[in-house]
Scaffold this active site. Structure first.
Site, mmCIF file in Angstrom:
data_model
loop_
_atom_site.group_PDB
_atom_site.id
_atom_site.type_symbol
_atom_site.label_atom_id
_atom_site.label_comp_id
_atom_site.label_asym_id
_atom_site.label_seq_id
_atom_site.Cartn_x
_atom_site.Cartn_y
_atom_site.Cartn_z
ATOM 1 N N HIS A 1 7.878 3.786 9.851
ATOM 2 C CA HIS A 1 7.475 2.960 10.995
ATOM 3 C C HIS A 1 6.076 3.406 11.423
ATOM 4 C CE1 HIS A 1 8.082 0.412 14.472
ATOM 5 N NE2 HIS A 1 7.548 1.367 15.197
ATOM 6 N N SER B 1 0.829 -1.208 0.000
ATOM 7 C CA SER B 1 0.000 0.000 0.000
ATOM 8 C C SER B 1 0.866 1.262 0.000
ATOM 9 C CB SER B 1 -0.979 -0.007 1.178
ATOM 10 O OG SER B 1 -0.320 0.221 2.397
ATOM 11 N N ASN B 2 2.009 1.229 0.671
ATOM 12 C CA ASN B 2 2.898 2.403 0.632
ATOM 13 C C ASN B 2 3.530 2.551 -0.743
ATOM 14 O OD1 ASN B 2 3.248 4.000 3.243
ATOM 15 N ND2 ASN B 2 3.199 1.896 3.979
#
Ligand code: GRF
Length: 193
Positions: free
Chosen positions: A108, A15-16
């Site tokens: 993160h 998704s990133n």
């Protein structure tokens, strides 16, 4: 043109990666994702790579030294300016970090330095945040060094989680802001080069 490489693990949802490529395309940025590495032949992210016509290169991480050697050759061949981790779980050797000619960044899913370190990935992070009854969580983009989640913090974005009823609800909220933060930060870092 600035070149980036995206490193993923078998469990990456992509998704990133998706958010990064869309951001580049929607803003007509002079940035090219040269390749994505996968460490499982059937990695889910391959479908997304096909869609965007970006090569997904399989490199096994079983022999990690040989994985690092292969990466070094690829980075050189494709003149990579920035290495982007997206769900990549392993720690690089000090030797590799010395040899690479550019920075590595990671995202993160929490506000470092809290809720980071070995074993703190995926739902474990959100569960810890939930149990600590935090009112806000967020995402952190940081440089990668030889210790998990300890590299210099580049940017953070926080989100209110005070009404979240579960760790997975926190995870969903954080993921949304990851997609805002990561592409923009990558573009800013490359602009500065
Ligand atoms: C993200 O939650 C990111 O914070 C972490 O790994 C996950 C990757 O998710 N480093 P995706 O594959 O980009 O959906």
């Amino acid at each position: 043109m600035k070149n980036i490489a995206v490193l993923t693990s078998g469990l990456s949802r992509g998704s990133n990666f998706n958010a990064i490529v869309d951001y580049i395309n929607n803003n007509n940025l002079q940035i090219e994702v040269k390749f994505v590495t996968i460490n499982r032949k059937k990695a889910l992210i391959q479908n997304k790579c096909k869609f965007y016509k970006i090569p997904a290169i399989f490199i096994s991480t079983k022999d990690f030294h040989s994985f690092e050697e292969k990466l070094l050759l690829l980075f050189k061949k494709h003149k990579i300016h920035l290495i982007v981790l997206a769900g990549f779980m392993r720690q690089f050797s000090a030797d590799f970090l010395k040899k690479i000619q550019c920075n590595i960044v990671n995202i993160h899913p929490a506000l470092l330095p809290k809720f980071g370190g070995k074993g703190m990935y995926g739902m474990a992070v959100h569960q810890a945040v939930y149990e600590a009854q935090e009112q806000k969580s967020g995402a952190t983009v940081h440089y990668v060094n030889e210790n998990y989640d300890e590299g210099k913090i580049i940017r953070q974005l926080s989100v209110d989680i005070s009404n979240c009823k579960s760790a997975s609800e926190i995870g969903d909220r954080v993921l949304k802001i990851e997609h805002k933060l990561y592409p923009k930060t990558i573009a800013e870092l490359l602009e500065r080069k």
